[in-house]
Design a protein around this motif. Structure first.
Motif, PDB file in Angstrom:
ATOM      1  N   ASP A   1     -26.385 -20.358  61.192  1.00  0.00           N
ATOM      2  CA  ASP A   1     -27.635 -21.111  61.041  1.00  0.00           C
ATOM      3  C   ASP A   1     -28.138 -20.973  59.600  1.00  0.00           C
ATOM      4  O   ASP A   1     -28.786 -19.985  59.259  1.00  0.00           O
ATOM      5  N   PRO A   2     -27.841 -21.962  58.736  1.00  0.00           N
ATOM      6  CA  PRO A   2     -28.211 -21.842  57.328  1.00  0.00           C
ATOM      7  C   PRO A   2     -29.683 -22.111  57.061  1.00  0.00           C
ATOM      8  O   PRO A   2     -30.185 -21.807  55.981  1.00  0.00           O
ATOM      9  N   GLY A   3     -30.378 -22.680  58.050  1.00  0.00           N
ATOM     10  CA  GLY A   3     -31.744 -23.110  57.793  1.00  0.00           C
ATOM     11  C   GLY A   3     -31.723 -24.369  56.946  1.00  0.00           C
ATOM     12  O   GLY A   3     -30.808 -25.189  57.035  1.00  0.00           O
ATOM     13  N   THR A   4     -32.716 -24.522  56.090  1.00  0.00           N
ATOM     14  CA  THR A   4     -32.810 -25.684  55.224  1.00  0.00           C
ATOM     15  C   THR A   4     -31.794 -25.597  54.078  1.00  0.00           C
ATOM     16  O   THR A   4     -31.586 -24.521  53.515  1.00  0.00           O
ATOM     17  N   VAL A   5     -31.188 -26.723  53.763  1.00  0.00           N
ATOM     18  CA  VAL A   5     -30.344 -26.820  52.564  1.00  0.00           C
ATOM     19  C   VAL A   5     -31.190 -27.474  51.477  1.00  0.00           C
ATOM     20  O   VAL A   5     -31.701 -28.580  51.647  1.00  0.00           O
ATOM     21  N   GLY A   6     -31.349 -26.771  50.359  1.00  0.00           N
ATOM     22  CA  GLY A   6     -32.236 -27.233  49.322  1.00  0.00           C
ATOM     23  C   GLY A   6     -31.718 -28.445  48.576  1.00  0.00           C
ATOM     24  O   GLY A   6     -30.526 -28.773  48.623  1.00  0.00           O
ATOM     25  N   ILE A   7     -32.616 -29.111  47.859  1.00  0.00           N
ATOM     26  CA  ILE A   7     -32.260 -30.257  47.042  1.00  0.00           C
ATOM     27  C   ILE A   7     -31.289 -29.852  45.936  1.00  0.00           C
ATOM     28  O   ILE A   7     -30.539 -30.666  45.406  1.00  0.00           O
TER      29      ILE A   7
ATOM     30  N   LYS B   1     -39.796  -1.390  68.473  1.00  0.00           N
ATOM     31  CA  LYS B   1     -40.190  -0.471  67.402  1.00  0.00           C
ATOM     32  C   LYS B   1     -41.698  -0.223  67.380  1.00  0.00           C
ATOM     33  O   LYS B   1     -42.177   0.606  66.615  1.00  0.00           O
ATOM     34  N   ARG B   2     -42.425  -0.955  68.221  1.00  0.00           N
ATOM     35  CA  ARG B   2     -43.886  -0.867  68.249  1.00  0.00           C
ATOM     36  C   ARG B   2     -44.450  -1.081  66.840  1.00  0.00           C
ATOM     37  O   ARG B   2     -45.264  -0.295  66.343  1.00  0.00           O
ATOM     38  N   ALA B   3     -43.998  -2.150  66.236  1.00  0.00           N
ATOM     39  CA  ALA B   3     -44.369  -2.433  64.844  1.00  0.00           C
ATOM     40  C   ALA B   3     -45.864  -2.686  64.705  1.00  0.00           C
ATOM     41  O   ALA B   3     -46.518  -3.180  65.627  1.00  0.00           O
ATOM     42  N   ARG B   4     -46.372  -2.346  63.547  1.00  0.00           N
ATOM     43  CA  ARG B   4     -47.782  -2.610  63.220  1.00  0.00           C
ATOM     44  C   ARG B   4     -47.986  -4.079  62.887  1.00  0.00           C
ATOM     45  O   ARG B   4     -48.975  -4.687  63.287  1.00  0.00           O
ATOM     46  N   VAL B   5     -47.023  -4.641  62.126  1.00  0.00           N
ATOM     47  CA  VAL B   5     -47.043  -6.068  61.810  1.00  0.00           C
ATOM     48  C   VAL B   5     -45.613  -6.591  61.744  1.00  0.00           C
ATOM     49  O   VAL B   5     -44.664  -5.833  61.523  1.00  0.00           O
ATOM     50  N   PHE B   6     -45.480  -7.897  61.924  1.00  0.00           N
ATOM     51  CA  PHE B   6     -44.182  -8.573  61.866  1.00  0.00           C
ATOM     52  C   PHE B   6     -44.314  -9.715  60.868  1.00  0.00           C
ATOM     53  O   PHE B   6     -45.216 -10.553  60.980  1.00  0.00           O
ATOM     54  N   VAL B   7     -43.411  -9.747  59.881  1.00  0.00           N
ATOM     55  CA  VAL B   7     -43.443 -10.788  58.860  1.00  0.00           C
ATOM     56  C   VAL B   7     -42.081 -11.456  58.785  1.00  0.00           C
ATOM     57  O   VAL B   7     -41.080 -10.808  58.467  1.00  0.00           O
ATOM     58  N   SER B   8     -42.037 -12.743  59.097  1.00  0.00           N
ATOM     59  CA  SER B   8     -40.791 -13.500  59.034  1.00  0.00           C
ATOM     60  C   SER B   8     -40.787 -14.353  57.767  1.00  0.00           C
ATOM     61  O   SER B   8     -41.774 -15.035  57.463  1.00  0.00           O
ATOM     62  N   ILE B   9     -39.690 -14.295  57.036  1.00  0.00           N
ATOM     63  CA  ILE B   9     -39.585 -14.985  55.751  1.00  0.00           C
ATOM     64  C   ILE B   9     -38.767 -16.265  55.909  1.00  0.00           C
ATOM     65  O   ILE B   9     -37.625 -16.234  56.385  1.00  0.00           O
ATOM     66  N   HIS B  10     -39.351 -17.371  55.475  1.00  0.00           N
ATOM     67  CA  HIS B  10     -38.704 -18.681  55.586  1.00  0.00           C
ATOM     68  C   HIS B  10     -39.002 -19.520  54.346  1.00  0.00           C
ATOM     69  O   HIS B  10     -39.805 -19.133  53.494  1.00  0.00           O
ATOM     70  N   CYS B  11     -38.360 -20.681  54.283  1.00  0.00           N
ATOM     71  CA  CYS B  11     -38.672 -21.692  53.271  1.00  0.00           C
ATOM     72  C   CYS B  11     -38.890 -23.023  53.976  1.00  0.00           C
ATOM     73  O   CYS B  11     -38.328 -23.275  55.040  1.00  0.00           O
ATOM     74  N   ASN B  12     -39.683 -23.867  53.377  1.00  0.00           N
ATOM     75  CA  ASN B  12     -40.078 -25.142  53.954  1.00  0.00           C
ATOM     76  C   ASN B  12     -39.219 -26.286  53.434  1.00  0.00           C
ATOM     77  O   ASN B  12     -38.470 -26.122  52.459  1.00  0.00           O
ATOM     78  N   SER B  13     -39.373 -27.451  54.048  1.00  0.00           N
ATOM     79  CA  SER B  13     -38.661 -28.633  53.562  1.00  0.00           C
ATOM     80  C   SER B  13     -39.216 -29.888  54.238  1.00  0.00           C
ATOM     81  O   SER B  13     -39.612 -29.843  55.403  1.00  0.00           O
ATOM     82  N   ILE B  14     -39.281 -30.975  53.492  1.00  0.00           N
ATOM     83  CA  ILE B  14     -39.583 -32.294  54.049  1.00  0.00           C
ATOM     84  C   ILE B  14     -38.522 -33.250  53.503  1.00  0.00           C
ATOM     85  O   ILE B  14     -38.521 -33.567  52.307  1.00  0.00           O
ATOM     86  N   GLU B  15     -37.636 -33.681  54.365  1.00  0.00           N
ATOM     87  CA  GLU B  15     -36.486 -34.473  53.916  1.00  0.00           C
ATOM     88  C   GLU B  15     -36.885 -35.753  53.197  1.00  0.00           C
ATOM     89  O   GLU B  15     -36.241 -36.162  52.230  1.00  0.00           O
ATOM     90  N   SER B  16     -37.937 -36.393  53.643  1.00  0.00           N
ATOM     91  CA  SER B  16     -38.341 -37.684  53.078  1.00  0.00           C
ATOM     92  C   SER B  16     -39.321 -37.554  51.909  1.00  0.00           C
ATOM     93  O   SER B  16     -39.825 -38.558  51.411  1.00  0.00           O
ATOM     94  N   ASP B  17     -39.598 -36.315  51.482  1.00  0.00           N
ATOM     95  CA  ASP B  17     -40.609 -36.107  50.442  1.00  0.00           C
ATOM     96  C   ASP B  17     -40.165 -34.983  49.517  1.00  0.00           C
ATOM     97  O   ASP B  17     -40.104 -33.824  49.926  1.00  0.00           O
TER      98      ASP B  17
END
Length: 214
Positions: free
Chosen positions: A43-49, A98-114
């Motif tokens: 799962d590569p996620g978004t493929v950048g321009i 793990k009874r974590a205090r916080v959870f932070v997921s790292i991602h990048c955005n994309s809009i194919e038409s913009d």
């Protein structure tokens, strides 16, 4: 004179004790931070321009975040530390275990038409109190976003409620997804490949986390 010195020594002892108590609280098992590099493996996620892969950028930023948090004394767990595919429910389950205090997921955005839209956005699950304290996820989301914007100068794409994302609706602690920028925007896609800009994002996330946790 002796009385003044004894008062100074007494105050110094109190400050020392207070610092130690704070460190114990800060580094307690309740303050494990789980960092989740989004996507991976098949799962590569978004493929950048610019042909960059979101999964790689997510992992690069997450590793930098992991190292800096560890250096500051936090207990940190990565949901993945290499290019492997992990189901989203497994990521949430790990944080819960793990009874974590916080959870932070790292991602990048994309809009194919913009290819003009750019900026940083933080996603959170609305109207749910966590099981560690009484603050809403929106508080964490806003703190992290404000700090990233301060460090990067990026465009504010605001915090956004999402109820449909597993890593947000299945985690039992404050959880956010940080959308670090738009890979559909050439300038931002190129920036996200640089160590300098990745470090600015990392410093921003840490600043937001510290204000929230403390």
């Amino acid at each position: 004179m002796k009385l003044k010195k004894s008062r100074v020594i007494f105050l110094l002892i109190l400050i020392f004790i207070a610092v130690k108590v704070f460190q114990i609280r800060l580094l307690s098992s309740e303050n494990i931070i789980v960092i989740d590099p989004g996507h991976g493996g098949m799962d590569p996620g978004t493929v950048g321009i610019n042909q960059s892969l979101e999964k790689d950028i997510n992992l690069d930023i997450s590793k930098k975040l992991y190292k800096k948090l560890r250096l500051k004394g936090y207990k940190v767990v990565l949901t993945r530390n290499n290019d492997e595919y992990i189901e989203n429910i497994e990521r949430a389950n790990l944080a819960n275990k793990k009874r974590a205090r916080v959870f932070v997921s790292i991602h990048c955005n994309s809009i194919e038409s913009d290819n003009h839209t750019n900026g940083v956005q933080v996603l959170y699950h609305p109207n749910r109190n966590d099981k560690v304290n009484n603050l809403h996820n929106s508080v964490l989301a806003q703190e992290v976003l404000d700090s990233i914007l301060l460090n990067t100068g990026a465009v504010n794409k605001s915090i956004v409620e999402r109820t449909d994302l597993i890593v947000l609706n299945q985690t039992k602690m404050p959880a956010v997804i940080v959308e670090c920028g738009f890979l559909s925007n050439k300038q931002e896609a190129d920036l996200l490949l640089t160590k300098e800009y990745q470090n600015k994002i990392v410093n921003g996330i840490i600043g937001g986390l510290e204000r929230y946790v403390n």
